[in-house]
Design a protein around this motif. Structure first.
Motif, PDB file in Angstrom:
ATOM      1  N   ASP A 144      54.490  40.310  43.622  1.00 38.76           N
ATOM      2  CA  ASP A 144      53.680  41.282  42.888  1.00 38.76           C
ATOM      3  C   ASP A 144      53.948  42.714  43.355  1.00 38.76           C
ATOM      4  OD1 ASP A 144      51.395  41.879  41.084  1.00 38.76           O
ATOM      5  OD2 ASP A 144      50.395  42.480  42.944  1.00 38.76           O
ATOM      6  N   HIS A 147      44.667  51.784  42.169  1.00 40.98           N
ATOM      7  CA  HIS A 147      43.291  51.647  41.668  1.00 40.98           C
ATOM      8  C   HIS A 147      42.277  51.557  42.809  1.00 40.98           C
ATOM      9  CE1 HIS A 147      45.304  51.148  37.913  1.00 40.98           C
ATOM     10  NE2 HIS A 147      45.796  49.973  38.217  1.00 40.98           N
ATOM     11  N   HIS A 191      49.563  39.413  31.573  1.00 36.79           N
ATOM     12  CA  HIS A 191      48.146  39.692  31.791  1.00 36.79           C
ATOM     13  C   HIS A 191      47.859  41.176  32.016  1.00 36.79           C
ATOM     14  CE1 HIS A 191      50.166  39.298  35.548  1.00 36.79           C
ATOM     15  NE2 HIS A 191      49.108  39.529  36.294  1.00 36.79           N
ATOM     16  N   ASP A 192      48.899  41.984  32.220  1.00 34.20           N
ATOM     17  CA  ASP A 192      48.722  43.427  32.397  1.00 34.20           C
ATOM     18  C   ASP A 192      49.097  44.213  31.144  1.00 34.20           C
ATOM     19  OD1 ASP A 192      47.882  43.273  35.088  1.00 34.20           O
ATOM     20  OD2 ASP A 192      49.956  43.104  35.768  1.00 34.20           O
ATOM     21  N   ARG A 219      43.061  38.584  28.517  1.00 30.74           N
ATOM     22  CA  ARG A 219      43.038  37.492  29.488  1.00 30.74           C
ATOM     23  C   ARG A 219      42.063  36.416  29.022  1.00 30.74           C
ATOM     24  NH1 ARG A 219      42.992  41.246  35.034  1.00 30.74           N
ATOM     25  NH2 ARG A 219      45.029  42.220  34.640  1.00 30.74           N
ATOM     26  N   TYR A 251      44.038  38.578  42.354  1.00 30.59           N
ATOM     27  CA  TYR A 251      44.854  39.568  43.062  1.00 30.59           C
ATOM     28  C   TYR A 251      44.060  40.363  44.109  1.00 30.59           C
ATOM     29  CZ  TYR A 251      48.571  38.597  39.746  1.00 30.59           C
ATOM     30  OH  TYR A 251      49.545  37.971  39.004  1.00 30.59           O
ATOM     31  N   GLU A 256      58.238  41.651  40.350  1.00 28.92           N
ATOM     32  CA  GLU A 256      57.592  42.388  39.253  1.00 28.92           C
ATOM     33  C   GLU A 256      57.664  43.880  39.570  1.00 28.92           C
ATOM     34  OE1 GLU A 256      53.341  43.747  37.515  1.00 28.92           O
ATOM     35  OE2 GLU A 256      53.954  43.627  39.609  1.00 28.92           O
ATOM     36  N   SER A 304      49.104  32.121  38.795  1.00 26.38           N
ATOM     37  CA  SER A 304      48.486  33.335  39.320  1.00 26.38           C
ATOM     38  C   SER A 304      48.027  33.102  40.754  1.00 26.38           C
ATOM     39  CB  SER A 304      47.308  33.744  38.435  1.00 26.38           C
ATOM     40  OG  SER A 304      46.349  32.693  38.371  1.00 26.38           O
ATOM     41  N   GLU A 311      42.786  44.624  29.243  1.00 27.84           N
ATOM     42  CA  GLU A 311      41.957  43.687  29.998  1.00 27.84           C
ATOM     43  C   GLU A 311      40.484  44.045  29.836  1.00 27.84           C
ATOM     44  OE1 GLU A 311      41.658  44.742  34.430  1.00 27.84           O
ATOM     45  OE2 GLU A 311      43.774  45.157  33.943  1.00 27.84           O
ATOM     46  N   HIS A 360      41.171  37.068  38.377  1.00 26.83           N
ATOM     47  CA  HIS A 360      42.634  37.032  38.309  1.00 26.83           C
ATOM     48  C   HIS A 360      43.277  36.618  39.626  1.00 26.83           C
ATOM     49  CE1 HIS A 360      42.051  40.851  40.314  1.00 26.83           C
ATOM     50  NE2 HIS A 360      41.344  41.275  39.271  1.00 26.83           N
ATOM     51  N   HIS A 388      35.311  45.322  36.184  1.00 29.99           N
ATOM     52  CA  HIS A 388      36.570  44.578  36.242  1.00 29.99           C
ATOM     53  C   HIS A 388      36.367  43.312  37.065  1.00 29.99           C
ATOM     54  CE1 HIS A 388      38.984  47.795  34.429  1.00 29.99           C
ATOM     55  NE2 HIS A 388      38.233  48.636  35.138  1.00 29.99           N
TER      56      HIS A 388
END
Length: 736
Positions: free
Chosen positions: A408, A373, A504-505, A551, A297, A438, A278, A547, A295, A291
């Motif tokens: 990503d 998001h 993970h998603d 995770r 990102y 992805e 990751s 999530e 992770h 959240h």
């Protein structure tokens, strides 16, 4: 002869006493009189700049102590050309272009803020020192390090952090030069003269050659990919944890590169040949609206390592140890967005789109320019942004020696941009450098276009994922899976697709299917074409529908699932048919799908039986049992070529809707689910030609005079099209 070859580099560097360099080295080697180096120094950050005076003074002292005259490039070591690129290889070339000496030294420092503790401010300063002969930059040697700097005041920033570590940085550079003075690198091909590697400095600067070493060929499909979310895997170095709370699913839990490195044997034991990590960037630490940021990102600095995960030295060591076990490492690269509060947003607001959050996910402009998001969306069309993203990616690969990258959020960046970016990566590291995209889209035709036009070597196969879960776990018709496999003809090479059960998603396979079906799901995954991938924890039954529950923390326990994966991976690795063979659908029924995989004189029949009773299949004169679940049967056959299928669609009965009646479905022959492109079915039948032994997925639909489209009621239809001519007679809302 060996002595003269070893010393040839020093003679090229203007050292008339080159043979002296081959003698036994004193405690601190000194270069012969007249030795000079052109030195460039860069401080990296959002904008590269000249390094502070304290570092230059410390470097002058270190070189002077070894009898080396410093000739600063440009203005006290700073050239504008060094700030226009980020890749070490490109900077070396710029430095050498203006050098008046026979060798150059490049020192790059990258300070980044880490944390505030006990009233002091901790910074992390990465350093890379690279020495190279001016006329042969490929023979460079390098050394990396990461230093901690503890500052007293908040206003002390990057320059103060570099100043605080100047002495340690100069000592590391001096050690690099000691290695070069004692044992200069031999010329390419001079194996007899090549010295043993006493320290990291003896390695070549990672670039094209280092990245390609051990890298899989782009069409290679003989391994298992294992995905690690680093924070959730293992804590190998508690000193870098920062604030952690393993009881909070949204908090940091302390996993790091040292933890991954300590468990490489676990990963290798599964049969993994690829390891996807990751994101490791310096990034946000705090949760947003519940959240977590663990992770990786939410990026702050594309060039810096998050100290929670370790250092670049830790990453390079992990890559080396993984390669020794036959595992290639992929780094996760984020180019679409940055963190909500990333410094880049304030420093360069012009780098970002201003459309706001995505509302219509089907609008191609909104999908690529809107915020995912609410995350600040980078405008990749700007030259400065492109340079930042490319240079940082090259820098990570060079510093780590990784075999490839996982890219990503492909669907949120224009395809033409990806084509350019991937072409540049291939130019830097070779065509075989892995570029795994992805593109989270369930449409196989869309995915095939992305692979063909975007320059990716591999893509995750989300169309197959959705079909697999629908059939195995949600009771969908097996034709759903057969129809996706039948569209393999659209891909340049379907064996370069990476298949998956979760990530993970997505919901964990144990949660969406139930624990009793995970074994069948694994057998199905390894029996399909492509490269199977496993998410950390699948081998121990980790669960979670969304999530952060999906995770969870890794548990190291050799469960039956672990042994199942290891067995499937070993069996697949030994079989050319399973690794890279062709695929052909054998048969389809209401509760079963069977297909052939074959290559090099061997074949397997893979059967999926979702019913409760065993089935019996006939395959080229062999009786094959298909018990409930997923079953592999080896056969000593080579399937013969077959003719295309020509399917005649005919209508029975009336259609209670006015307008143009069409047969619409998956694949270009049926309009790719676009009624305006689908063939018309009127009083005369319509013919459709597809490869023999294909599964067609379709429905009837009517384009009404007002432009609206009405689909017939009921689920999608499925038809196994045998070679030659066949007929399908269908009624509106009824079965074929």
């Amino acid at each position: 002869m060996v002595l003269s070859r070893r010393c040839s580099l020093w003679l090229a560097w203007g050292l008339v006493a080159g043979l002296w360099a081959c003698a036994t080295a004193p405690a601190r080697p000194r270069a012969p009189a007249g030795t000079a180096l052109t030195v460039g120094v860069v401080q990296d950050g959002r904008e590269p700049r000249a390094a502070p005076p304290a570092l230059r003074r410390a470097l002058e002292e270190a070189l002077s102590a070894r009898g080396i005259e410093v000739r600063w490039a440009g203005r006290r070591g700073w050239l504008p050309e060094l700030g226009r690129v980020r890749a070490t290889s490109a900077r070396l070339a710029a430095l050498a272009a203006g050098a008046q000496t026979e060798a150059v030294l490049l020192v790059e420092v990258a300070p980044s803020f880490y944390s505030q503790m006990n009233g002091r401010y901790r910074w992390s300063v990465g350093l890379r020192a690279t020495w190279a002969p001016k006329g042969d930059l490929a023979r460079s040697v390098w050394r990396d390090a990461e230093f901690a700097a503890h500052l007293r005041y908040d206003h002390e920033r990057e320059e103060a952090a570099v100043t605080a570590v100047a002495g340690r940085a100069a000592a590391l550079v001096g050690g690099l030069l000691d290695d070069v003075l004692v044992r200069p690198p031999a010329a390419d091909g001079d194996d007899a003269a090549a010295p043993q590697e006493p320290r990291q400095a003896r390695r070549r600067a990672p670039g094209l050659r280092a990245a390609k070493e051990g890298a899989p060929r782009s069409g290679e499909a003989d391994g298992l990919l294992y995905f690690v979310l680093v924070d959730r895997f293992a804590d190998g170095d508690p000193t870098n944890d920062g604030a952690v709370d393993p009881t909070d699913p949204a908090a940091w839990h302390g996993g790091d590169l040292a933890g991954v490195r300590a468990h490489l044997d676990w990963i290798a034991g599964l049969g993994a040949r690829w390891l996807w990590l990751s994101p490791l960037y310096a990034g946000a630490s705090e949760a947003v609206d519940g959240h977590g940021a663990f992770h990786g990102y939410w990026v702050y600095d594309h060039f810096a390592m998050n100290p929670r995960f370790g250092t670049f030295e830790d990453l390079a060591a992990l890559v080396r140890d993984a390669r020794a076990r036959g595992i290639r490492v992929l780094l996760d690269v984020v180019v679409n967005h940055v963190a909500y509060d990333a410094p880049l947003v304030q420093a360069h607001p012009e780098y970002f789109h201003r459309r706001g959050p995505i509302v219509d996910w089907d609008d191609p402009v909104e999908r690529t320019e809107g915020q995912v998001h609410g995350l600040p969306d980078l405008d990749q069309s700007r030259p400065e942004v492109y340079r930042l993203l490319l240079d940082s990616t090259v820098r990570w690969v060079e510093r780590s020696g990784a075999a490839g990258v996982r890219l990503d959020a492909v669907r949120h960046v224009p395809l033409a941009w990806w084509a350019r970016f991937n072409a540049d990566l291939a130019m830097h590291f070779g065509e075989d450098f892995v570029r795994l995209g992805e593109d989270l889209d369930g449409n196989a035709e869309h995915l095939a276009r992305t692979m063909a036009e975007g320059g990716f070597t591999h893509l995750f196969d989300f169309p197959l994922y959705f079909a697999l879960v629908d059939v195995l776990c949600k009771g969908a018709h097996p034709g759903r899976l057969g129809a996706v496999l039948s569209l393999d003809r659209l891909y340049p090479d379907p064996n370069r697709l990476v298949t998956l059960l979760d990530n993970h998603d997505l919901p964990r396979i144990a949660s969406v299917c139930g624990e009793s079906r995970v074994s069948d799901a694994l057998a199905l995954l390894f029996g399909l074409r492509g490269i199977p991938s496993i998410t950390w924890g699948t081998e121990v039954g980790l669960r979670g529908m969304g999530e952060p529950e999906n995770r969870g923390d890794m548990v190291f326990e050799r469960t039956p699932l672990y042994r199942k994966i290891a067995s499937l991976a070993q069996r697949r690795r030994k079989s050319p048919a399973l690794r890279r063979g062709a695929t052909r659908i054998h048969s389809l029924g209401p509760t079963h799908l069977a297909w052939l995989r074959w290559a090099e004189g061997e074949a397997y029949v893979i059967s999926l039986n979702t019913g409760t009773a065993p089935l019996h299949l006939e395959v080229q004169g062999h009786r094959v049992e298909a018990p409930p679940g997923v079953h592999w049967t080896p056969l000593p056959i080579t399937p013969a070529p077959i003719a295309p299928a020509r399917v005649r669609f005919a209508l029975r009965g009336e259609v209670p809707v006015d307008g143009r009646l069409v047969v619409v479905g998956a694949g270009p022959e049926l309009g790719s689910w676009d009624p305006t492109e689908a063939p018309t079915l009127g009083t005369e039948p319509v013919w459709v030609e597809v490869p023999g032994a294909s599964v067609l997925e379709f429905k009837l639909a009517v384009e009404r005079p007002d432009g609206q489209v009405e689909f017939e009621p009921g689920p999608n239809r499925y038809y196994f099209a045998p070679p030659g001519e066949s007929e399908v007679v269908i009624a509106w809302g009824g079965r074929a």
